[in-house]
Design an enzyme around this catalytic site. Structure first.
Site, PDB file in Angstrom:
ATOM      1  N   HIS A  99      -1.436 -41.791 -49.139  1.00 15.91           N
ATOM      2  CA  HIS A  99      -1.930 -41.510 -50.479  1.00 15.91           C
ATOM      3  C   HIS A  99      -2.363 -40.052 -50.616  1.00 15.91           C
ATOM      4  O   HIS A  99      -2.926 -39.457 -49.690  1.00 15.91           O
ATOM      5  CB  HIS A  99      -3.126 -42.407 -50.801  1.00 15.91           C
ATOM      6  N   CYS A 155       1.325 -38.515 -53.389  1.00 18.24           N
ATOM      7  CA  CYS A 155       1.141 -38.161 -54.790  1.00 18.24           C
ATOM      8  C   CYS A 155       0.380 -36.831 -54.907  1.00 18.24           C
ATOM      9  O   CYS A 155      -0.409 -36.482 -54.034  1.00 18.24           O
ATOM     10  CB  CYS A 155       0.362 -39.257 -55.514  1.00 18.24           C
TER      11      CYS A 155
END
Length: 308
Positions: A99, A155
């Site tokens: 992440h 991301c």
């Protein structure tokens, strides 16, 4: 002056891999540990990296030993291990799959007011690792003649190393205004010098850029964000985008960026950096909205062959 990378990649080769699936959480991913396995196998097979504990570190959340868990403390310790003792000719590799996020910027170096981050396994209690921290630990300690190749598949990862130069698939600098300010200012003190001020030493190469840069992100153009080392980063998407966790037949669960990079290099291992960026984008274009980014620590000729 645009430079061809001066690192030979014939010295010590060290690599660090971080893959986090966040098992047992609401943020669970599926492909990150597979990404690490696939990328590790690829660079070991093709670029001379060796799976030796003195030369390669893998942090994943499927391992039992605490020292191999991808916590904030272990990732930071691993980065320090990776860059420690780096010398001209060495080739370093850093891969993160997990992440990524953003948090409020506190030092004023972000146009949008947010730092980009990577999320360790314990990010909810120990905190995320910001782009400022990654630049400080991973980029700034490196001397001229070292090559660092980073792949960040997460991301909001476009500028997660805070590198000052970002490129288009034709090899030109993405922000033409920065190219205009930086280009044409060569100081004739050898191949490795760009004119940022009147300082001649390689380690001080970028200290004058703040006097040239006007407008946003001037700090990213300063010496404190760049490096005389040959630092290349491929990131999964723009800062404003997300990176896909997907499934590919014959590969299994994977990050879209990690998969596309390996597919592009496997198809044509002799392409240039600019061609590689274009190939990765082409592979992703028909299925995903994310647009991979490529950036460097100093103004570099991206029409040279990819190597590490």
């Amino acid at each position: 002056m645009v430079r061809v990378a001066g690192s030979s990649c014939t010295g010590t080769k060290k690599a660090m891999f971080v893959g986090i699936n966040y098992f047992g959480t609401s943020s669970k991913l599926s492909g990150c540990i597979n990404d690490v396995k696939n990328v590790k196998a690829f660079i070991t097979r093709n670029y001379g990296f060796r799976e030796d504990p003195n030369l390669m570190l893998t942090l994943t959340d499927d391992q039992q030993g605490w020292q191999f868990r991808p916590t904030r403390a272990n990732i930071i310790a691993g980065i320090r291990w990776l860059v420690q003792g780096a010398r001209p000719g060495d080739s370093l590799f850093f891969h993160f799959s997990g992440h990524g996020s953003q948090q409020k910027d506190h030092d004023g170096d972000e146009d949008d007011g947010y730092d980009e981050t990577i999320c360790p396994l314990d990010y909810q209690t120990a905190g995320m690792i910001t782009d400022d921290e990654l630049n400080q630990m991973l980029v700034r300690p490196l001397p001229a003649g070292v090559r660092l190749t980073c792949v960040v598949d997460s991301c909001h990862s476009g500028s997660v190393l805070d590198l000052p130069f970002m490129y288009l698939p034709d090899g030109t600098v993405k922000d033409a205004s920065l190219l205009k300010k930086a280009g044409g200012l060569a100081l004739g003190v050898g191949m490795k010098m760009l004119k940022r001020d009147k300082i001649g030493a390689a380690m001080q190469l970028f200290q004058g850029v703040s006097q040239l840069a006007t407008g946003g992100n001037s700090k990213k153009m300063e010496g404190q964000k760049g490096s005389p080392a040959d630092v290349f980063m491929f990131s999964g998407c723009k800062d404003s985008q997300t990176s896909a966790d997907t499934y590919k037949q014959g590969v299994g669960s994977t990050g879209a960026m990690s998969y596309s990079l390996l597919k592009a290099l496997g198809t044509n291992p002799r392409q240039t950096y600019a061609q590689l960026l274009g190939a990765v984008r082409d592979i992703l274009r028909n299925e995903y909205q994310q647009i991979p980014q490529m950036s460097t620590a100093h103004l570099t000729d991206m029409n040279q062959p990819f190597n590490m």
